[in-house]
Motif scaffolding. Structure first.
Motif, PDB file in Angstrom:
ATOM      1  N   UNK A  87       0.879  -0.703   0.178  1.00 49.72           N
ATOM      2  CA  UNK A  87       0.189  -0.031   0.260  1.00 49.72           C
ATOM      3  C   UNK A  87       0.816   1.208  -0.353  1.00 49.72           C
ATOM      4  N   UNK A  88       1.562   1.759  -0.720  1.00 52.40           N
ATOM      5  CA  UNK A  88       2.405   2.645  -1.296  1.00 52.40           C
ATOM      6  C   UNK A  88       1.402   4.285  -1.333  1.00 52.40           C
ATOM      7  N   UNK A  89       2.715   4.992  -0.001  1.00 52.79           N
ATOM      8  CA  UNK A  89       2.107   6.156  -0.012  1.00 52.79           C
ATOM      9  C   UNK A  89       3.012   7.338   0.655  1.00 52.79           C
ATOM     10  N   UNK A  90       2.483   8.555   1.190  1.00 50.70           N
ATOM     11  CA  UNK A  90       2.799   9.708   0.771  1.00 50.70           C
ATOM     12  C   UNK A  90       2.925   9.356   2.290  1.00 50.70           C
ATOM     13  N   UNK A  91       4.289   9.589   3.897  1.00 50.31           N
ATOM     14  CA  UNK A  91       3.845   9.715   4.978  1.00 50.31           C
ATOM     15  C   UNK A  91       4.468  11.062   5.554  1.00 50.31           C
ATOM     16  N   UNK A  92       3.761  11.954   6.143  1.00 48.42           N
ATOM     17  CA  UNK A  92       3.780  13.637   6.322  1.00 48.42           C
ATOM     18  C   UNK A  92       4.110  13.122   7.701  1.00 48.42           C
ATOM     19  N   UNK A  93       5.030  13.488   8.645  1.00 51.15           N
ATOM     20  CA  UNK A  93       5.029  13.683   9.875  1.00 51.15           C
ATOM     21  C   UNK A  93       5.831  14.381  10.183  1.00 51.15           C
ATOM     22  N   UNK A  94       6.031  15.171  11.735  1.00 51.09           N
ATOM     23  CA  UNK A  94       6.377  16.379  12.232  1.00 51.09           C
ATOM     24  C   UNK A  94       7.021  16.322  13.816  1.00 51.09           C
ATOM     25  N   UNK A  95       7.777  16.571  14.381  1.00 49.16           N
ATOM     26  CA  UNK A  95       8.464  16.389  15.805  1.00 49.16           C
ATOM     27  C   UNK A  95       7.719  16.629  16.229  1.00 49.16           C
ATOM     28  N   UNK A  96       6.872  18.681  15.858  1.00 51.08           N
ATOM     29  CA  UNK A  96       6.316  18.926  16.867  1.00 51.08           C
ATOM     30  C   UNK A  96       4.804  19.068  16.739  1.00 51.08           C
ATOM     31  N   UNK A  97       4.303  19.133  17.568  1.00 51.90           N
ATOM     32  CA  UNK A  97       3.033  18.583  17.754  1.00 51.90           C
ATOM     33  C   UNK A  97       2.315  20.081  16.655  1.00 51.90           C
ATOM     34  N   UNK A  98       1.201  19.485  16.381  1.00 50.27           N
ATOM     35  CA  UNK A  98       0.606  20.823  15.489  1.00 50.27           C
ATOM     36  C   UNK A  98      -0.651  20.992  16.264  1.00 50.27           C
ATOM     37  N   UNK A  99      -0.816  22.606  16.290  1.00 54.83           N
ATOM     38  CA  UNK A  99      -1.443  23.464  17.267  1.00 54.83           C
ATOM     39  C   UNK A  99      -2.681  24.294  16.448  1.00 54.83           C
ATOM     40  N   UNK A 100      -1.993  23.872  14.496  1.00 49.56           N
ATOM     41  CA  UNK A 100      -3.348  24.819  14.280  1.00 49.56           C
ATOM     42  C   UNK A 100      -4.411  23.669  14.125  1.00 49.56           C
ATOM     43  N   UNK A 101      -5.627  23.498  13.651  1.00 50.07           N
ATOM     44  CA  UNK A 101      -6.546  23.212  13.542  1.00 50.07           C
ATOM     45  C   UNK A 101      -6.603  22.815  12.134  1.00 50.07           C
ATOM     46  N   UNK A 102      -6.927  23.180  11.270  1.00 55.11           N
ATOM     47  CA  UNK A 102      -7.085  22.866   9.821  1.00 55.11           C
ATOM     48  C   UNK A 102      -5.379  23.727   8.998  1.00 55.11           C
ATOM     49  N   UNK A 103      -4.485  22.985   8.280  1.00 47.33           N
ATOM     50  CA  UNK A 103      -3.525  22.769   8.467  1.00 47.33           C
ATOM     51  C   UNK A 103      -3.068  23.225   6.992  1.00 47.33           C
ATOM     52  N   UNK A 104      -2.855  24.331   6.377  1.00 49.00           N
ATOM     53  CA  UNK A 104      -3.174  24.072   4.379  1.00 49.00           C
ATOM     54  C   UNK A 104      -1.740  23.683   3.945  1.00 49.00           C
ATOM     55  N   UNK A 105      -2.182  22.613   2.881  1.00 53.28           N
ATOM     56  CA  UNK A 105      -0.517  22.229   2.173  1.00 53.28           C
ATOM     57  C   UNK A 105       0.120  22.387   1.010  1.00 53.28           C
ATOM     58  N   UNK A 106       0.865  22.583   0.156  1.00 50.79           N
ATOM     59  CA  UNK A 106       1.178  22.225  -1.022  1.00 50.79           C
ATOM     60  C   UNK A 106       2.370  21.949  -1.289  1.00 50.79           C
ATOM     61  N   UNK A 107       1.719  20.260  -2.024  1.00 46.94           N
ATOM     62  CA  UNK A 107       3.035  19.056  -2.228  1.00 46.94           C
ATOM     63  C   UNK A 107       3.501  19.053  -3.453  1.00 46.94           C
ATOM     64  N   UNK A 108       4.994  18.640  -3.755  1.00 46.09           N
ATOM     65  CA  UNK A 108       4.801  18.932  -4.972  1.00 46.09           C
ATOM     66  C   UNK A 108       5.694  17.205  -5.624  1.00 46.09           C
ATOM     67  N   UNK A 109       4.920  16.601  -6.366  1.00 44.07           N
ATOM     68  CA  UNK A 109       4.971  15.176  -6.473  1.00 44.07           C
ATOM     69  C   UNK A 109       5.669  15.007  -7.787  1.00 44.07           C
TER      70      UNK A 109
END
Length: 124
Positions: A87-109
């Motif tokens: 089941x291939x996937x892109x894994x998104x992780x962070x070390x620090x806690x996410x404090x924003x309830x909504x996080x907008x991302x733009x990814x280049x694949x």
């Protein structure tokens, strides 16, 4: 008899490596607000060679601005990794806690045959 050359031409185009497209599924968040980010984006229709050569990175400031997002809260905080297997996937992780309830991302694949820009909203 004219149908045979047309059928062969279609088979060559549809079977050529350049005609193969990678698909991306919906983002699946596995963490909660005030926790380090853990999310997956499923990769569909990918050949093993595509996965090995695939690269993913955070978009630049102009791409974020075009979608009304801020790069400041994201850049350097989120790690991206292409994970192969059944089941291939892109894994998104962070070390620090996410404090924003909504996080907008733009990814280049990027893969050998194509480049995609993915706009995603992570809701904790």
């Amino acid at each position: 008899m004219r149908k045979l050359p047309l059928a062969l031409a279609c088979a060559l185009v549809l079977g050529s490596p350049g005609a193969f497209a990678i698909g991306l599924g919906e983002i699946q968040t596995q963490s909660y607000l005030n926790q380090p980010l853990r999310a997956k984006i499923p990769i569909t229709d990918a050949r093993p060679a595509d996965l090995e050569a695939m690269g993913v990175k955070i978009g630049d400031e102009s791409q974020f601005a075009r979608h009304g997002y801020s790069l400041i809260g994201v850049y350097g905080r989120i790690k991206l990794q292409v994970v192969g297997g059944a089941r291939p996937h892109i894994l998104l992780t962070s070390d620090a806690p996410v404090r924003d309830p909504v996080l907008g991302l733009v990814l280049e694949v990027n893969s050998p045959d194509q480049s995609l820009m993915l706009k995603a909203m992570v809701q904790e």
